[in-house]
Structures are given as C-alpha cells and as structure tokens.
Design a protein around this motif. Sequence first.
Motif, PDB file in Angstrom:
ATOM      1  N   MET A 261      22.698 -58.820 -39.370  1.00  0.00           N
ATOM      2  CA  MET A 261      21.263 -59.090 -39.284  1.00  0.00           C
ATOM      3  C   MET A 261      20.623 -58.778 -40.635  1.00  0.00           C
ATOM      4  N   ASN A 262      19.668 -59.555 -41.009  1.00  0.00           N
ATOM      5  CA  ASN A 262      18.955 -59.383 -42.262  1.00  0.00           C
ATOM      6  C   ASN A 262      18.073 -58.134 -42.172  1.00  0.00           C
ATOM      7  N   GLN A 263      18.132 -57.252 -43.155  1.00  0.00           N
ATOM      8  CA  GLN A 263      17.412 -55.987 -43.120  1.00  0.00           C
ATOM      9  C   GLN A 263      16.113 -56.002 -43.937  1.00  0.00           C
ATOM     10  N   ARG A 264      15.593 -57.164 -44.243  1.00  0.00           N
ATOM     11  CA  ARG A 264      14.338 -57.238 -44.994  1.00  0.00           C
ATOM     12  C   ARG A 264      13.174 -56.760 -44.141  1.00  0.00           C
ATOM     13  N   THR A 265      12.101 -56.417 -44.808  1.00  0.00           N
ATOM     14  CA  THR A 265      10.881 -55.987 -44.127  1.00  0.00           C
ATOM     15  C   THR A 265      10.261 -57.168 -43.392  1.00  0.00           C
ATOM     16  N   LEU A 266       9.710 -56.889 -42.237  1.00  0.00           N
ATOM     17  CA  LEU A 266       9.049 -57.925 -41.449  1.00  0.00           C
ATOM     18  C   LEU A 266       7.695 -58.288 -42.051  1.00  0.00           C
ATOM     19  N   ALA A 267       7.255 -59.490 -41.787  1.00  0.00           N
ATOM     20  CA  ALA A 267       5.905 -59.899 -42.174  1.00  0.00           C
ATOM     21  C   ALA A 267       4.905 -59.204 -41.247  1.00  0.00           C
ATOM     22  N   ALA A 268       3.661 -59.151 -41.685  1.00  0.00           N
ATOM     23  CA  ALA A 268       2.629 -58.455 -40.904  1.00  0.00           C
ATOM     24  C   ALA A 268       2.483 -59.042 -39.503  1.00  0.00           C
ATOM     25  N   HIS A 269       2.477 -60.371 -39.386  1.00  0.00           N
ATOM     26  CA  HIS A 269       2.298 -60.982 -38.059  1.00  0.00           C
ATOM     27  C   HIS A 269       3.509 -60.715 -37.168  1.00  0.00           C
ATOM     28  N   GLU A 270       4.697 -60.641 -37.748  1.00  0.00           N
ATOM     29  CA  GLU A 270       5.893 -60.321 -36.959  1.00  0.00           C
ATOM     30  C   GLU A 270       5.826 -58.877 -36.464  1.00  0.00           C
ATOM     31  N   SER A 271       5.363 -58.002 -37.311  1.00  0.00           N
ATOM     32  CA  SER A 271       5.227 -56.598 -36.929  1.00  0.00           C
ATOM     33  C   SER A 271       4.239 -56.435 -35.783  1.00  0.00           C
TER      34      SER A 271
ATOM     35  N   LEU B 120      14.189 -49.890 -20.659  1.00  0.00           N
ATOM     36  CA  LEU B 120      14.539 -48.861 -21.639  1.00  0.00           C
ATOM     37  C   LEU B 120      15.407 -49.442 -22.751  1.00  0.00           C
ATOM     38  N   GLU B 121      16.335 -50.317 -22.389  1.00  0.00           N
ATOM     39  CA  GLU B 121      17.179 -50.969 -23.393  1.00  0.00           C
ATOM     40  C   GLU B 121      16.343 -51.865 -24.305  1.00  0.00           C
ATOM     41  N   ALA B 122      15.442 -52.637 -23.703  1.00  0.00           N
ATOM     42  CA  ALA B 122      14.592 -53.542 -24.489  1.00  0.00           C
ATOM     43  C   ALA B 122      13.682 -52.750 -25.424  1.00  0.00           C
ATOM     44  N   ILE B 123      13.153 -51.633 -24.944  1.00  0.00           N
ATOM     45  CA  ILE B 123      12.285 -50.792 -25.782  1.00  0.00           C
ATOM     46  C   ILE B 123      13.069 -50.254 -26.973  1.00  0.00           C
ATOM     47  N   ALA B 124      14.304 -49.821 -26.719  1.00  0.00           N
ATOM     48  CA  ALA B 124      15.133 -49.307 -27.817  1.00  0.00           C
ATOM     49  C   ALA B 124      15.389 -50.398 -28.858  1.00  0.00           C
ATOM     50  N   GLU B 125      15.664 -51.622 -28.407  1.00  0.00           N
ATOM     51  CA  GLU B 125      15.886 -52.732 -29.341  1.00  0.00           C
ATOM     52  C   GLU B 125      14.623 -53.057 -30.132  1.00  0.00           C
ATOM     53  N   LEU B 126      13.480 -53.061 -29.454  1.00  0.00           N
ATOM     54  CA  LEU B 126      12.218 -53.348 -30.133  1.00  0.00           C
ATOM     55  C   LEU B 126      11.869 -52.246 -31.132  1.00  0.00           C
ATOM     56  N   GLN B 127      12.153 -51.001 -30.776  1.00  0.00           N
ATOM     57  CA  GLN B 127      11.885 -49.898 -31.702  1.00  0.00           C
ATOM     58  C   GLN B 127      12.742 -50.037 -32.960  1.00  0.00           C
ATOM     59  N   ALA B 128      13.987 -50.483 -32.786  1.00  0.00           N
ATOM     60  CA  ALA B 128      14.863 -50.683 -33.949  1.00  0.00           C
ATOM     61  C   ALA B 128      14.299 -51.776 -34.862  1.00  0.00           C
ATOM     62  N   LEU B 129      13.794 -52.846 -34.283  1.00  0.00           N
ATOM     63  CA  LEU B 129      13.169 -53.905 -35.082  1.00  0.00           C
ATOM     64  C   LEU B 129      11.890 -53.412 -35.746  1.00  0.00           C
ATOM     65  N   TYR B 130      11.146 -52.609 -35.007  1.00  0.00           N
ATOM     66  CA  TYR B 130       9.859 -52.121 -35.504  1.00  0.00           C
ATOM     67  C   TYR B 130      10.032 -51.207 -36.714  1.00  0.00           C
ATOM     68  N   GLN B 131      11.216 -50.627 -36.878  1.00  0.00           N
ATOM     69  CA  GLN B 131      11.485 -49.779 -38.044  1.00  0.00           C
ATOM     70  C   GLN B 131      11.370 -50.577 -39.342  1.00  0.00           C
ATOM     71  N   ARG B 132      11.540 -51.890 -39.266  1.00  0.00           N
ATOM     72  CA  ARG B 132      11.469 -52.748 -40.450  1.00  0.00           C
ATOM     73  C   ARG B 132      10.045 -53.198 -40.750  1.00  0.00           C
ATOM     74  N   SER B 133       9.094 -52.696 -39.989  1.00  0.00           N
ATOM     75  CA  SER B 133       7.697 -53.070 -40.169  1.00  0.00           C
ATOM     76  C   SER B 133       7.138 -52.440 -41.442  1.00  0.00           C
ATOM     77  N   PRO B 134       6.269 -53.174 -42.154  1.00  0.00           N
ATOM     78  CA  PRO B 134       5.660 -52.589 -43.354  1.00  0.00           C
ATOM     79  C   PRO B 134       4.644 -51.494 -43.008  1.00  0.00           C
ATOM     80  N   PHE B 135       4.165 -51.471 -41.785  1.00  0.00           N
ATOM     81  CA  PHE B 135       3.251 -50.429 -41.320  1.00  0.00           C
ATOM     82  C   PHE B 135       3.667 -50.093 -39.896  1.00  0.00           C
ATOM     83  N   GLN B 136       3.460 -48.848 -39.499  1.00  0.00           N
ATOM     84  CA  GLN B 136       3.888 -48.426 -38.171  1.00  0.00           C
ATOM     85  C   GLN B 136       2.875 -47.494 -37.545  1.00  0.00           C
ATOM     86  N   ALA B 137       2.767 -47.622 -36.243  1.00  0.00           N
ATOM     87  CA  ALA B 137       2.027 -46.650 -35.455  1.00  0.00           C
ATOM     88  C   ALA B 137       3.074 -45.780 -34.781  1.00  0.00           C
TER      89      ALA B 137
END
Length: 81
Positions: free
Chosen positions: A1-11, A52-69
């Motif tokens: 999987m590509n490890q680049r930062t997500l765009a703002a709208h994707e985040s 719970l599995e889906a949340i874990a997967e989404l959290q992993a993707l969210y780590q690539r966000s340029p900003f995070q809550a």
Amino acid sequence: MNQRTLAAHESLEIHEALNLKTLGLAKSKLVQGLVFDQELKALMQKDVEQSLEAIAELQALYQRSPFQAPVPQNRPTPIIN
C-alpha cells in the motif's frame, strides 16, 4: 500500500467514516443489553466485532492524515453482559 499522506478531503471522509462506525458500535453495544432473542443478540455481537475491525482499519488509514483529531482509546461497554 502506498504510504503517502492523504489529501485533506480524503482525511475528512475517513474521519466521517470513523465517526459513523464508532456511533454504530456504541448503538449496537447499547441495544444488545435490551435484546432477549439470542439469535438477534448473536448477530449484534457479530456486528460489534466487525465494527471493531473496521474501526482499527480506519484508524490505521487515518494515521496518514495531514491533520488529526484525537481518537479515544476506550470503547463503550454493554449495559448488560
């Protein structure tokens, strides 16, 4: 999987999906305590596990966000086990 930062709208979309899944999880856990039918309760437990599995997967993707809550680490517990 590509490890680049997500765009703002994707985040934002991942953040929205994460919120939706978290609310669905809380609702499933809450309603589980009110359900008496064992087959329905088993389906709801399966939904909890899949959420719970889906949340874990989404959290992993969210780590690539340029900003995070902050994402809370605690999970809702059922009223009645």
